[in-house]
Design an enzyme around this catalytic site. Structure first.
Site, mmCIF file in Angstrom:
data_model
loop_
_atom_site.group_PDB
_atom_site.id
_atom_site.type_symbol
_atom_site.label_atom_id
_atom_site.label_comp_id
_atom_site.label_asym_id
_atom_site.label_seq_id
_atom_site.Cartn_x
_atom_site.Cartn_y
_atom_site.Cartn_z
ATOM 1 N N GLN A 172 1.038 -9.920 -6.062
ATOM 2 C CA GLN A 172 0.702 -10.833 -5.491
ATOM 3 C C GLN A 172 1.238 -12.138 -6.806
ATOM 4 O O GLN A 172 1.130 -13.141 -6.050
ATOM 5 C CB GLN A 172 -1.274 -11.248 -6.226
ATOM 6 C CG GLN A 172 -2.099 -10.555 -5.673
ATOM 7 C CD GLN A 172 -2.450 -11.277 -4.228
ATOM 8 O OE1 GLN A 172 -2.316 -12.697 -4.064
ATOM 9 N NE2 GLN A 172 -2.756 -10.776 -3.413
ATOM 10 N N THR A 223 13.593 5.098 11.481
ATOM 11 C CA THR A 223 13.966 3.963 11.580
ATOM 12 C C THR A 223 13.942 2.780 10.802
ATOM 13 O O THR A 223 13.141 2.642 10.890
ATOM 14 C CB THR A 223 14.435 4.136 12.988
ATOM 15 O OG1 THR A 223 14.967 5.457 13.578
ATOM 16 C CG2 THR A 223 15.368 3.229 13.365
ATOM 17 N N THR A 264 0.924 -1.419 -0.117
ATOM 18 C CA THR A 264 -0.286 0.056 -0.200
ATOM 19 C C THR A 264 0.979 1.054 0.684
ATOM 20 O O THR A 264 0.756 2.215 -0.750
ATOM 21 C CB THR A 264 -1.035 0.173 1.621
ATOM 22 O OG1 THR A 264 -1.962 -1.112 1.246
ATOM 23 C CG2 THR A 264 -1.441 1.460 1.158
ATOM 24 N N ALA A 305 6.218 -8.312 2.056
ATOM 25 C CA ALA A 305 6.351 -9.824 2.248
ATOM 26 C C ALA A 305 5.147 -10.830 2.929
ATOM 27 O O ALA A 305 5.477 -11.768 2.589
ATOM 28 C CB ALA A 305 6.973 -8.910 3.717
ATOM 29 N N CYS A 346 -9.143 -6.306 1.148
ATOM 30 C CA CYS A 346 -9.133 -4.685 1.284
ATOM 31 C C CYS A 346 -10.008 -4.054 0.654
ATOM 32 O O CYS A 346 -10.504 -2.975 1.017
ATOM 33 C CB CYS A 346 -7.991 -3.955 0.311
ATOM 34 S SG CYS A 346 -6.188 -5.395 1.388
ATOM 35 N N ASN A 357 -5.496 -10.130 -7.823
ATOM 36 C CA ASN A 357 -5.739 -10.691 -6.880
ATOM 37 C C ASN A 357 -6.978 -11.475 -6.561
ATOM 38 O O ASN A 357 -6.993 -12.517 -5.526
ATOM 39 C CB ASN A 357 -5.260 -9.479 -5.440
ATOM 40 C CG ASN A 357 -6.159 -8.741 -6.039
ATOM 41 O OD1 ASN A 357 -6.145 -7.801 -6.829
ATOM 42 N ND2 ASN A 357 -6.871 -7.820 -4.579
HETATM 43 C C1 LIG Z 1 -1.933 -6.276 -5.324
HETATM 44 C C2 LIG Z 1 -1.825 -6.063 -4.091
HETATM 45 N N1 LIG Z 1 -2.047 -4.803 -3.721
HETATM 46 C C3 LIG Z 1 -1.400 -4.309 -2.641
HETATM 47 C C4 LIG Z 1 -1.289 -5.146 -1.788
HETATM 48 C C5 LIG Z 1 -1.317 -4.785 -0.798
HETATM 49 O O1 LIG Z 1 -0.155 -5.210 0.176
HETATM 50 P P1 LIG Z 1 0.053 -4.728 2.290
HETATM 51 O O2 LIG Z 1 -0.791 -5.167 2.232
HETATM 52 O O3 LIG Z 1 1.733 -5.019 2.041
HETATM 53 O O4 LIG Z 1 -0.212 -2.916 2.077
HETATM 54 C C6 LIG Z 1 -2.781 -5.799 -1.828
HETATM 55 C C7 LIG Z 1 -2.894 -6.706 -0.567
HETATM 56 O O5 LIG Z 1 -4.017 -7.223 -0.704
HETATM 57 C C8 LIG Z 1 -3.009 -6.992 -2.836
HETATM 58 O O6 LIG Z 1 -3.337 -7.929 -3.097
#
Ligand SMILES: Cc1ncc(COP(=O)(O)O)c(C=O)c1O
Length: 373
Positions: free
Chosen positions: A179, A243, A71, A201, A331, A151
């Site tokens: 993904q 940090t 994100t 990660a 999300c 995703n």
């Molecule tokens: C395609 C994609 N982008 C971004 C994210 C967001 O990742 P993070 O949880 O590391 O912020 C996700 C998480 O579901 C995702 O599937």
């Protein structure tokens, strides 16, 4: 309980947890401090992890910028390029099925005067190269941002060809690879026009709260100017202040090492598991199911399945004691899936869809739980 929501997040690998442990208590120094062992050893560990992440995507270590996750990487790369290079134009091309961390960032940029073109997708969620070229040829474009692998459906976009088109029209190219890492080979050395990549990660058995933005150097070895999201102590070459989260970075590095060394094995196993799951679903529920994804050119281990006449929320709840599945992206779990809407599913179809996402650490035998449903 069988966990089949590995696209939402994965458990942290035991070797990753073990690798992180000394960095909470013994090697706790700030890697930006100097001379004493706790700090020097922490710096060595961060550098080692950076190299491991670079190896996983075949980039250079100094192109890896640690962030708090995909994100943040998406926000940093899109806003940062927009702010630093708006003299090149204010037009951005993306697609309608991006993750919310891209779509909402683009909507914010629209409020700042950027003009965003959202390419529509085919019935499996992929963009078309002809539509991309048409959009690029209409007006000068600053940036193209496309999801590497979807995703919800697993579909892979034609990233190499799309990045070549972006280069042809002098636009930056970003891809959210969250993904695909650990499931599909990502070889940036052979993709010179994929300049910006987002990684997380916790999607490949690393800890939550850590990720990376890959910012490629140009042919002269020069760094790209990107306005940072976070200003401060100028860590990460000034791209990302704050940090370093040393234990999390060490964990991401270890997860990257494992993902790299096991990539082919994991890929094969995910394919085997996916085909077994498909077969079991057909056998048990053949008359009421329909697959939203196609079979090839996709991330192995993701299936999106309609259970006709059933409500997906109720189904997830009913299944929860024996199996963890989801209605789609974690999300945007409170809203109907925009991805399924964009591929043409009706409201009824998307309200009956379940996503199964498998893990290479699961066995075929574990899937026999479907025989009892
Ligand atoms: C395609 C994609 N982008 C971004 C994210 C967001 O990742 P993070 O949880 O590391 O912020 C996700 C998480 O579901 C995702 O599937």
């Amino acid at each position: 309980m069988l966990y089949l929501d590995n696209s939402a997040t994965t458990p942290t690998h035991q070797e990753v947890v073990d690798a992180m442990l000394p960095y909470w208590t013994d090697i706790f120094g700030n890697p930006s401090s100097k001379y004493y062992s706790q700090a020097v050893d922490a710096k060595v560990a961060v550098d080692h992890a950076r190299q491991a992440v670079a190896t996983l995507v075949n980039s250079k270590a100094d192109e890896v910028i640690f962030t708090s996750g995909a994100t943040e990487s998406n926000n940093f790369l899109l806003k940062g390029i927009a702010m630093s290079h708006s003299n090149k134009g204010k037009r951005i091309i993306s697609s309608t099925v991006e993750h919310p961390s891209v779509l909402e960032t683009l909507r914010y940029l629209e409020t700042q005067g950027f003009d965003v073109v959202y390419l529509s997708v085919d019935s499996f969620g992929r963009i078309g190269l002809a539509e991309l070229e048409k959009a690029l040829s209409e007006q000068p474009t600053l940036l193209v941002s496309l999801l590497w692998g979807n995703n919800e459906l697993g579909s892979l976009n034609p990233i190499k060809e799309a990045s070549e088109l972006a280069h042809k029209y002098n636009a930056f190219f970003h891809s959210d690879a969250t993904q695909v890492i650990g499931k599909v080979p990502v070889d940036l050395e052979n993709l010179p026009y994929v300049q910006l990549v987002s990684v997380s990660a916790h999607k490949f058995y690393g800890p939550k709260g850590i990720g990376a933005a890959i910012v490629r150097k140009d042919e002269m070895g020069l760094s790209l100017k990107i306005t940072p999201l976070l200003h401060g102590g100028a860590q990460e070459n000034g791209y990302r202040s704050g940090t370093h989260a040393v234990p999390l970075i060490v964990g991401m590095g270890k997860a990257a090492e494992i993902a790299y060394s096991k990539l082919n094995e994991h890929r094969q196993h995910l394919l085997t598991l996916e085909s077994k799951l498909k077969q079991l679903l057909m056998q048990q529920f053949g008359d009421v199911i329909q697959f939203n994804n196609d079979e090839s050119n996709k991330i192995p281990g993701i299936l999106s399945v309609q259970f006709k006449g059933l409500n997906n929320e109720i189904l997830c709840k009913e299944l929860a004691p024996v199996m963890a599945v989801s209605t789609g992206s974690a999300c945007s779990s409170s809203k109907p899936s925009h991805v399924l809407q964009e591929i043409g599913c009706t409201m009824e179809q998307l309200r009956s869809t379940i996503r199964f996402s498998l893990s290479p650490y699961q066995s075929e035998k574990e899937l026999d739980i479907f025989l009892e449903l």
